[in-house]
Design an enzyme around this catalytic site. Structure first.
Site, PDB file in Angstrom:
ATOM      1  N   TYR A  34      15.780 -27.343 -21.420  1.00 26.28           N
ATOM      2  CA  TYR A  34      15.060 -28.018 -22.498  1.00 26.28           C
ATOM      3  C   TYR A  34      14.069 -28.997 -21.878  1.00 26.28           C
ATOM      4  O   TYR A  34      14.418 -29.732 -20.950  1.00 26.28           O
ATOM      5  CB  TYR A  34      16.018 -28.805 -23.394  1.00 26.28           C
ATOM      6  CG  TYR A  34      16.714 -28.008 -24.468  1.00 26.28           C
ATOM      7  CD1 TYR A  34      16.186 -27.938 -25.763  1.00 26.28           C
ATOM      8  CD2 TYR A  34      17.905 -27.350 -24.205  1.00 26.28           C
ATOM      9  CE1 TYR A  34      16.836 -27.224 -26.753  1.00 26.28           C
ATOM     10  CE2 TYR A  34      18.568 -26.629 -25.194  1.00 26.28           C
ATOM     11  CZ  TYR A  34      18.025 -26.573 -26.467  1.00 26.28           C
ATOM     12  OH  TYR A  34      18.674 -25.864 -27.455  1.00 26.28           O
ATOM     13  N   ASP A  77      18.258 -28.131 -33.172  1.00 28.17           N
ATOM     14  CA  ASP A  77      18.349 -29.025 -34.327  1.00 28.17           C
ATOM     15  C   ASP A  77      17.049 -29.039 -35.119  1.00 28.17           C
ATOM     16  O   ASP A  77      16.044 -28.455 -34.712  1.00 28.17           O
ATOM     17  CB  ASP A  77      18.678 -30.450 -33.854  1.00 28.17           C
ATOM     18  CG  ASP A  77      20.033 -30.540 -33.178  1.00 28.17           C
ATOM     19  OD1 ASP A  77      20.980 -29.893 -33.672  1.00 28.17           O
ATOM     20  OD2 ASP A  77      20.143 -31.252 -32.162  1.00 28.17           O
TER      21      ASP A  77
END
Length: 249
Positions: free
Chosen positions: A111, A54
């Site tokens: 992540y 994102d």
């Protein structure tokens, strides 16, 4: 002749509106494509990313399948693309693969989310969330994150609108979540085959608020993981999130 090249890419996402090409915004993919086009002097190529990061999210191990219609001298080709790229995007390495290689068929993605709960640092602030409260008890925080490990209904922990729920697989498995302390920073590490839009950032925000006993608690989170209740407005800033590793099957 169709040629497939697997690129390993790193980038500082601060200046980009995510990975995917955007109509009215600059994305990492847009800038990469522009550099490739400058080198090969044609638009006849394709790039496919393994992870749709994102806006403002960084990457140390983004994988990109590049499909072109000639066979280059790989080292010279990659050097030329890197020269055409801005300093905040870099191809770390590349190798030839089958052009039909499935870039989305991953074993897992990792992540990391970085939190500074020590002392504000202007030089690292771009890549972390500054915690304004007292030092985080990582064992206490780990207990809250443990709720999210395994298979759960994550629709209330996603950026999906209610009318999108039926179009996505919202029941997902998170393989592991670790809360670590590394060099006076808290690192929250997520491991799964994939994530829904904003999922990691919404989970972190809710867990931190539960840690502070602010508007949500363990019972609230447990019910939400069963799809009971409603979404909270909490989402942590993107700048602390880094795509750390992608492993293929």
């Amino acid at each position: 002749m169709k040629t497939g090249i697997l690129l390993t890419l790193c980038y500082d996402g601060s200046n980009y509106h995510g990975w995917i090409n955007q109509t009215n915004s600059i994305s990492t993919q847009t800038v990469l494509n522009k550099a490739i086009k400058k080198v090969i002097k044609t638009s006849e190529f394709k790039t496919i990313g393994a992870s749709k990061t994102d806006a403002n999210v960084h990457a140390l191990d983004q994988k990109v399948l590049l499909i072109i219609y000639f066979t280059p001298i790989l080292e010279k080709f990659i050097n030329a693309i890197n020269k055409a790229l801005p300093e905040d995007i870099r191809i770390l390495n590349a190798k030839f693969v089958d052009p039909n290689f499935n870039i989305r068929e991953v074993d897992y993605k990792i992540y990391n989310y970085y939190i500074n709960d020590h002392k504000f640092d202007i030089f690292t602030n771009r890549y972390e969330y500054f915690w304004k409260h007292s030092k985080i008890d990582i064992l206490k925080l780990q207990e809250i994150f443990n709720l999210f490990i395994g298979e759960h209904e994550f629709k209330l922990f996603s950026g999906l609108k209610e009318n999108e729920w039926d179009n996505y697989q919202t029941k997902r498995i998170i393989d592991d979540i670790k809360v670590l302390r590394i060099n006076n920073k808290v690192v929250i590490q997520f491991k799964a085959t994939g994530f829904i839009r904003y999922q990691i950032r919404i989970i972190i925000a809710n867990c931190l608020n539960a840690y502070l006993n602010y508007k949500v608690n363990i019972n609230t989170l447990t019910e939400m993981l069963q799809g009971i209740g409603k979404k909270t407005p909490f989402i942590i800033k993107a700048k602390g999130l880094v795509l750390q590793e992608i492993k293929f099957k």
